[in-house]
Each structure stands twice: as structure tokens, then as C-alpha cells.
Motif scaffolding. Structure first.
Motif, mmCIF file in Angstrom:
data_model
loop_
_atom_site.group_PDB
_atom_site.id
_atom_site.type_symbol
_atom_site.label_atom_id
_atom_site.label_comp_id
_atom_site.label_asym_id
_atom_site.label_seq_id
_atom_site.Cartn_x
_atom_site.Cartn_y
_atom_site.Cartn_z
ATOM 1 N N THR A 6 23.951 116.565 -81.511
ATOM 2 C CA THR A 6 22.891 115.724 -80.949
ATOM 3 C C THR A 6 22.024 116.517 -79.979
ATOM 4 O O THR A 6 20.784 116.446 -80.024
ATOM 5 C CB THR A 6 23.505 114.506 -80.229
ATOM 6 O OG1 THR A 6 24.270 113.748 -81.156
ATOM 7 C CG2 THR A 6 22.412 113.632 -79.626
ATOM 8 N N LYS A 9 19.853 118.896 -82.015
ATOM 9 C CA LYS A 9 18.758 118.201 -82.688
ATOM 10 C C LYS A 9 17.588 117.982 -81.737
ATOM 11 O O LYS A 9 16.433 118.312 -82.061
ATOM 12 C CB LYS A 9 19.263 116.863 -83.230
ATOM 13 C CG LYS A 9 18.155 115.973 -83.780
ATOM 14 C CD LYS A 9 18.704 114.605 -84.174
ATOM 15 C CE LYS A 9 17.574 113.667 -84.575
ATOM 16 N NZ LYS A 9 18.095 112.301 -84.911
ATOM 17 N N TYR A 10 17.874 117.446 -80.557
ATOM 18 C CA TYR A 10 16.780 117.118 -79.643
ATOM 19 C C TYR A 10 16.188 118.370 -79.001
ATOM 20 O O TYR A 10 14.989 118.402 -78.702
ATOM 21 C CB TYR A 10 17.260 116.113 -78.592
ATOM 22 C CG TYR A 10 17.389 114.724 -79.169
ATOM 23 C CD1 TYR A 10 16.253 113.965 -79.447
ATOM 24 C CD2 TYR A 10 18.632 114.191 -79.483
ATOM 25 C CE1 TYR A 10 16.353 112.704 -80.001
ATOM 26 C CE2 TYR A 10 18.746 112.928 -80.050
ATOM 27 C CZ TYR A 10 17.599 112.189 -80.305
ATOM 28 O OH TYR A 10 17.703 110.944 -80.874
ATOM 29 N N ARG A 11 16.994 119.400 -78.825
ATOM 30 C CA ARG A 11 16.435 120.654 -78.308
ATOM 31 C C ARG A 11 15.500 121.285 -79.336
ATOM 32 O O ARG A 11 14.441 121.815 -78.982
ATOM 33 C CB ARG A 11 17.561 121.616 -77.936
ATOM 34 C CG ARG A 11 17.082 122.871 -77.211
ATOM 35 C CD ARG A 11 18.241 123.621 -76.613
ATOM 36 N NE ARG A 11 18.860 122.887 -75.550
ATOM 37 C CZ ARG A 11 18.417 122.864 -74.289
ATOM 38 N NH1 ARG A 11 17.312 123.525 -73.976
ATOM 39 N NH2 ARG A 11 19.045 122.186 -73.369
ATOM 40 N N PHE A 12 15.877 121.225 -80.604
ATOM 41 C CA PHE A 12 15.007 121.771 -81.653
ATOM 42 C C PHE A 12 13.714 120.968 -81.752
ATOM 43 O O PHE A 12 12.620 121.543 -81.874
ATOM 44 C CB PHE A 12 15.747 121.762 -82.991
ATOM 45 C CG PHE A 12 14.915 122.239 -84.140
ATOM 46 C CD1 PHE A 12 14.537 123.571 -84.245
ATOM 47 C CD2 PHE A 12 14.493 121.346 -85.120
ATOM 48 C CE1 PHE A 12 13.757 124.013 -85.313
ATOM 49 C CE2 PHE A 12 13.715 121.786 -86.183
ATOM 50 C CZ PHE A 12 13.346 123.123 -86.273
ATOM 51 N N LEU A 13 13.812 119.630 -81.714
ATOM 52 C CA LEU A 13 12.616 118.805 -81.762
ATOM 53 C C LEU A 13 11.711 119.091 -80.570
ATOM 54 O O LEU A 13 10.475 119.128 -80.707
ATOM 55 C CB LEU A 13 13.000 117.320 -81.784
ATOM 56 C CG LEU A 13 13.677 116.819 -83.055
ATOM 57 C CD1 LEU A 13 14.125 115.374 -82.890
ATOM 58 C CD2 LEU A 13 12.742 116.945 -84.252
ATOM 59 N N GLU A 14 12.309 119.299 -79.426
ATOM 60 C CA GLU A 14 11.534 119.620 -78.232
ATOM 61 C C GLU A 14 10.800 120.948 -78.409
ATOM 62 O O GLU A 14 9.653 121.103 -77.976
ATOM 63 C CB GLU A 14 12.467 119.695 -77.020
ATOM 64 C CG GLU A 14 11.769 119.935 -75.709
ATOM 65 C CD GLU A 14 12.749 119.983 -74.557
ATOM 66 O OE1 GLU A 14 12.409 119.512 -73.467
ATOM 67 O OE2 GLU A 14 13.879 120.493 -74.745
ATOM 68 N N THR A 15 11.441 121.908 -79.081
ATOM 69 C CA THR A 15 10.823 123.219 -79.289
ATOM 70 C C THR A 15 9.647 123.136 -80.244
ATOM 71 O O THR A 15 8.565 123.665 -79.967
ATOM 72 C CB THR A 15 11.863 124.219 -79.835
ATOM 73 O OG1 THR A 15 12.946 124.332 -78.906
ATOM 74 C CG2 THR A 15 11.233 125.587 -80.049
ATOM 75 N N ILE A 16 9.829 122.474 -81.383
ATOM 76 C CA ILE A 16 8.778 122.461 -82.396
ATOM 77 C C ILE A 16 7.626 121.532 -82.029
ATOM 78 O O ILE A 16 6.587 121.548 -82.700
ATOM 79 C CB ILE A 16 9.326 122.096 -83.790
ATOM 80 C CG1 ILE A 16 9.913 120.681 -83.806
ATOM 81 C CG2 ILE A 16 10.353 123.116 -84.232
ATOM 82 C CD1 ILE A 16 10.330 120.222 -85.193
ATOM 83 N N ARG A 17 7.789 120.729 -80.994
ATOM 84 C CA ARG A 17 6.659 119.924 -80.528
ATOM 85 C C ARG A 17 5.584 120.776 -79.858
ATOM 86 O O ARG A 17 4.475 120.302 -79.608
ATOM 87 C CB ARG A 17 7.149 118.847 -79.559
ATOM 88 C CG ARG A 17 7.791 117.657 -80.267
ATOM 89 C CD ARG A 17 8.392 116.672 -79.308
ATOM 90 N NE ARG A 17 9.083 115.612 -80.022
ATOM 91 C CZ ARG A 17 10.088 114.911 -79.523
ATOM 92 N NH1 ARG A 17 10.515 115.173 -78.297
ATOM 93 N NH2 ARG A 17 10.650 113.951 -80.229
ATOM 94 N N SER A 97 24.187 124.024 -77.610
ATOM 95 C CA SER A 97 22.927 123.663 -78.269
ATOM 96 C C SER A 97 21.857 124.717 -78.028
ATOM 97 O O SER A 97 21.007 124.952 -78.893
ATOM 98 C CB SER A 97 22.439 122.295 -77.779
ATOM 99 O OG SER A 97 22.047 122.343 -76.413
ATOM 100 N N ASN A 101 20.175 126.373 -81.256
ATOM 101 C CA ASN A 101 18.719 126.317 -81.374
ATOM 102 C C ASN A 101 18.138 127.721 -81.465
ATOM 103 O O ASN A 101 17.186 127.969 -82.223
ATOM 104 C CB ASN A 101 18.126 125.574 -80.178
ATOM 105 C CG ASN A 101 16.631 125.362 -80.314
ATOM 106 O OD1 ASN A 101 16.151 124.783 -81.285
ATOM 107 N ND2 ASN A 101 15.875 125.854 -79.347
#
Length: 245
Positions: A6, A9-17, A97, A101
Motif C-alpha cells: 500500500t 502504491k501511493y508513493r509511486f502514484l505520488e511520484t508519477i503525478r 516502499s 519505488n
């Protein structure tokens, strides 16, 4: 494990934003391939293969330093970070994470290098050599991940980005990643074995069909890993003590 996934997932989403973070991660190794490898070594299968290994090592090194050095320093400046560090889950989901990531970003960084090598040069590897090369890249990334964590937990973000940049280029040039892997200048040949970039690169070269790695670069890779690991643990505990004691 579910908490780790979890967090990842959110660390990756934060990066690609922030798309420029992904673009920057892939640009420099790809540009180095296009400017330094394709015109000068693309027609020689062995040299092109070794040079591709160098650029992939450069990509792994750059990703590890920026993802962990700048990323951790930036996280420490956000109010969300001290809150998550007080939760009963412990440090592993957060810490793990970061590493996962970083591995995902590493994969994104080396893919363009592989595509350029396959389409614009005579570099060639077998599937087994490719898998061995990826494993060697994973080993080569360890000291730079630890150096990044050390910088990230020790310094604020503005200082961390400067230090990461100061570490990245001298390590890459001094390790011989941005020049001929078979015929480096005398000064680079003398300095390179003592830098972790050279030990990592020689592991990758050996995995993709190049010469066997020498003892000194491998020993220094191990030394850098141990020292960087000790410094990263010290920086983490220092930050923990200053912020939460």
C-alpha cells in the motif's frame, strides 16, 4: 506485506503525478546513449554491449541517488511524514516502499536505454545474459541507494539536491561510465577501481559477456556498501532522535 504494498502504491502514484520526475529519470542515460555510444561505438558489438551496460549503471545510480536522496529529504519536510512515523506499523512499510519505488523508477529509467541499444547499435545479449545483467544492476544499485538514504535523512531538501548532483557526476566520470569501457584515460583507469561505480559496472559487463570483474573494484564496491549502510542507519537514527525524542 499488505502495508508495504500500500505504501509503495501511493508513493509511486505520488511520484508519477509530477511527470518531469519520470522524464528526468530517463533523459540523461538515454541522451548519453545517443550522444556518446551510438555515434562512436554503435558498430562494434562488444563495445556497444559494454557501453550499454555502463549507461544502464549510470541510470541505476542516478535513480537511486535522486529517488532516495532528494525524495526522502522532501518527505521529511512534509507534515505527513512525522505523522506516519508515529504510527504503530513501524518503519519497515515506509522504508521498504522507498526502496521498491526506487526499483520501479530504475526499471523505467533503463528501458529507454535498452530500446536505443537494440534499435540503434550492434549490442547483443542472450536472454540469460539480460537476466544476469539486471541482477548485476540490482547489486550495483545498493551502495547508491544507501548513499541516497544517508543524504536524505541527513540534509534538508535544498541541500540534498546539491549534494546528490555533486556526488552523481564525479562518480559517473571517475568510474569510467561516460567513456570507452575498453580504453579509458590513464587518470580514470587509476581512480576508477576505488569508486563503487566501477565495481558495479564491471559486474554488469561480466554479466553481459564482457571480461570478468577484477578483485579490487569488487572489494571497493563491498566497502562502499558497508560504509554507506552504516552512514544511512546513523542518519536515520539521528533524524529519529532529533525529531521524536
Amino acid at each position: 506485506m499488505s502495508l508495504l504494498l500500500t505504501h509503495t502504491k501511493y508513493r509511486f502514484l505520488e511520484t508519477i503525478r509530477v511527470p518531469i520526475a519520470v522524464v528526468g529519470n530517463t533523459f540523461f542515460p538515454s541522451a548519453s546513449m545517443l550522444f556518446f555510444v551510438v555515434p562512436f561505438a554503435g558498430d562494434d558489438p562488444l563495445v556497444a554491449t559494454l557501453a550499454t551496460g555502463s549507461m544502464m549503471t549510470f541510470s541505476v545510480m542516478s535513480t537511486a541517488l535522486f529517488t532516495h536522496g532528494l525524495g526522502v529529504a522532501d518527505d521529511r519536510a512534509q507534515p505527513w511524514d512525522p505523522y506516519t512515523r508515529t504510527l504503530p506499523a513501524g518503519p519497515w512499510p515506509r522504508f521498504g516502499s522507498n526502496i521498491l519505488n526506487g526499483l520501479i523508477m530504475t526499471l523505467l529509467g533503463i528501458l529507454p536505454v535498452l530500446v536505443i541499444a537494440a534499435t540503434l547499435t550492434e549490442a547483443t545479449v542472450t536472454p540469460a545474459q539480460l537476466l544476469l545483467g539486471l541482477g548485476a544492476l540490482l547489486v550495483a544499485s545498493i551502495p547508491f541507494t544507501l548513499i541516497g538514504l544517508f543524504v536524505g535523512y541527513l540534509l534538508p531538501a535544498k541541500a540534498a539536491i546539491a549534494v546528490v548532483q555533486l556526488v552523481l557526476l564525479p562518480m559517473a566520470v571517475g568510474g569510467g561510465l561516460l567513456m570507452s569501457p575498453t580504453d579509458p584515460p590513464a587518470f580514470i583507469a587509476a581512480v576508477a577501481p576505488f569508486l563503487p561505480t566501477r565495481g558495479g559496472a564491471e559486474l554488469v559487463w561480466a554479466a553481459v559477456g564482457g571480461p570478468a570483474p577484477r578483485a579490487l573494484p569488487l572489494a571497493m564496491l563491498a566497502v562502499w556498501t558497508v560504509v554507506a549502510g552504516a552512514l544511512a542507519v546513523w542518519a536515520y537514527r539521528r533524524d529519529e532522535g532529533r525529531r521524536f525524542s
